[in-house]
Motif scaffolding. Structure first.
Motif, PDB file in Angstrom:
ATOM      1  N   TYR A 185      -3.169   2.132  12.277  1.00  0.00           N
ATOM      2  CA  TYR A 185      -3.864   2.161  10.984  1.00  0.00           C
ATOM      3  C   TYR A 185      -2.977   1.594   9.885  1.00  0.00           C
ATOM      4  O   TYR A 185      -3.384   0.703   9.125  1.00  0.00           O
ATOM      5  N   HIS A 186      -1.744   2.076   9.792  1.00  0.00           N
ATOM      6  CA  HIS A 186      -0.819   1.578   8.768  1.00  0.00           C
ATOM      7  C   HIS A 186      -0.432   0.119   9.038  1.00  0.00           C
ATOM      8  O   HIS A 186      -0.294  -0.674   8.100  1.00  0.00           O
ATOM      9  N   ALA A 212      -3.396  -2.091   8.018  1.00  0.00           N
ATOM     10  CA  ALA A 212      -3.523  -2.078   6.551  1.00  0.00           C
ATOM     11  C   ALA A 212      -2.461  -2.973   5.908  1.00  0.00           C
ATOM     12  O   ALA A 212      -2.751  -3.735   4.977  1.00  0.00           O
ATOM     13  N   HIS A 246      -6.975  -1.552  -2.487  1.00  0.00           N
ATOM     14  CA  HIS A 246      -6.359  -0.998  -1.282  1.00  0.00           C
ATOM     15  C   HIS A 246      -7.362  -0.241  -0.422  1.00  0.00           C
ATOM     16  O   HIS A 246      -7.275  -0.254   0.812  1.00  0.00           O
ATOM     17  N   ILE A 269       0.847  -1.190   0.000  1.00  0.00           N
ATOM     18  CA  ILE A 269       0.000   0.000   0.000  1.00  0.00           C
ATOM     19  C   ILE A 269       0.883   1.241   0.000  1.00  0.00           C
ATOM     20  O   ILE A 269       1.619   1.497   0.957  1.00  0.00           O
ATOM     21  N   GLU A 315      -8.274   9.036   2.053  1.00  0.00           N
ATOM     22  CA  GLU A 315      -7.427   8.379   1.048  1.00  0.00           C
ATOM     23  C   GLU A 315      -7.896   8.734  -0.365  1.00  0.00           C
ATOM     24  O   GLU A 315      -7.079   8.949  -1.263  1.00  0.00           O
ATOM     25  N   GLN A 327      -7.919  -0.419   3.640  1.00  0.00           N
ATOM     26  CA  GLN A 327      -7.795   0.772   4.471  1.00  0.00           C
ATOM     27  C   GLN A 327      -9.092   1.050   5.238  1.00  0.00           C
ATOM     28  O   GLN A 327      -9.059   1.493   6.392  1.00  0.00           O
ATOM     29  N   VAL A 338     -11.407   7.500   6.571  1.00  0.00           N
ATOM     30  CA  VAL A 338     -10.333   6.805   5.873  1.00  0.00           C
ATOM     31  C   VAL A 338     -10.584   6.774   4.366  1.00  0.00           C
ATOM     32  O   VAL A 338      -9.723   7.155   3.567  1.00  0.00           O
TER      33      VAL A 338
END
Length: 314
Positions: free
Chosen positions: A204-205, A208, A221, A7, A297, A225, A293
């Motif tokens: 969060y990252h 993901a 993606h 990602i 994004e 996310q 999110v």
């Protein structure tokens, strides 16, 4: 060839700033409209003594709706919209801090942790006075009050979101506490939201990335996310809810000490008192985080500089 499961994070230097801000304000406003009722419910649950008024999130929702209608769920909303300013300051600080930290560390966890905490520090300095006023407006119930102040004048239930009530609350805060009253609970807010923000971004990252390895390459993606966001929000909510309860009580009840507020809460309701409003917080955080999110994004993708569009895989 690049693995599509990785990602890619769109950084500050990749964005068309004009598009980013214009679309960002519109997106933030839509999110606030959708989640505000649960913010109001969470605040009331955290302030009430035991279960004197409401027995939970759903019970509070039904009782407020029956007593005041839909507008009762939006008490203080117009004042709260001024936090749009702090929201834009938050994302700007977050993105610029990530860029700055990148000169010293390429670790995404480090960049997210430092940037998230810094962004929250800046945003809370703007948000706290708005929160103090809007929370007192949230506490207004038909025929009685829950907080320190009660709006005066007009028939019962009239002018739920009118600025006349806002002026009345502002005057009462000034009369009781002076200008300092608008920053009541500032330290508690920092102790709540800086850790919350600093924890949310790395989780969060992390979520993901883990989901990207568990799911097929063809999975978009944005879906990964959208799932990672609520997982991170739930994690951060559980970790920071005790301080959020104390922050709300300090601001609404006019407490002057975080330690004394903590001791009083423990004496009256025990350790479970620190988890009050958690379900409302998670319920409001889940849909709002998905929207945030997906919106954020998507916003960054829409704001990507034209020459970089073809180099990205989503």
């Amino acid at each position: 060839m690049e693995d599509k499961r990785n990602i890619q994070i769109i950084e500050w230097e990749h964005l068309d700033k004009k598009k980013f801000y214009v679309l960002g304000v519109a997106m933030t406003m839509m999110i606030r409209v959708s989640v505000y009722p649960f913010t109001l419910i969470r605040t009331r649950l955290q302030v009430q003594k035991g279960k004197s008024l409401y027995h939970g999130t759903f019970d509070a929702f039904i009782k407020i709706l029956r007593a005041d209608g839909v507008t009762g769920l939006y008490r203080g909303f117009l004042v709260n919209t001024f936090t749009l300013i702090s929201g834009q300051c938050y994302v700007t600080t977050y993105e610029l801090t990530r860029k700055f930290v990148a000169d010293y560390s390429q670790s995404n966890t480090v960049k997210s942790l430092v940037a998230g905490g810094s962004a929250s520090l800046v945003a809370q300095s703007i948000t706290v006075p708005i929160d103090v006023v809007s929370q007192h407006l949230m506490m207004q119930r038909r025929g009685e009050k829950m907080g320190r102040f009660q709006v005066r004048g007009g028939r019962e239930g009239q002018g739920v979101v009118a600025f006349g009530q806002t002026k009345d609350i502002i005057r009462q805060i000034l009369r009781a506490d002076g200008l300092r009253g608008f920053y009541r609970g500032y330290v508690a807010s920092l102790l709540t939201y800086i850790p919350n923000s600093a924890v949310w971004w790395p989780f969060y990252h992390f979520y993901a990335e883990q989901l990207s390895h568990l799911c097929p390459k063809e999975c978009p993606h944005i879906v990964l996310q959208a799932v990672a966001g609520p997982l991170a929000a739930a994690t951060a909510s559980v970790l920071t809810n005790p301080m959020d309860v104390i922050r709300t009580r300090v601001q609404v009840e006019g407490k002057s000490s975080i330690v004394l507020t903590f001791r009083q809460l423990m004496a009256e309701e025990g350790p479970w008192g620190l988890m009050k409003g958690l379900s409302a917080r998670i319920i409001s955080a889940t849909p709002s985080t998905i929207v945030i999110v997906v919106g954020y994004e998507s916003l960054k993708k829409l704001s990507l500089r034209p020459e970089l569009v073809d180099s990205r895989h989503w």
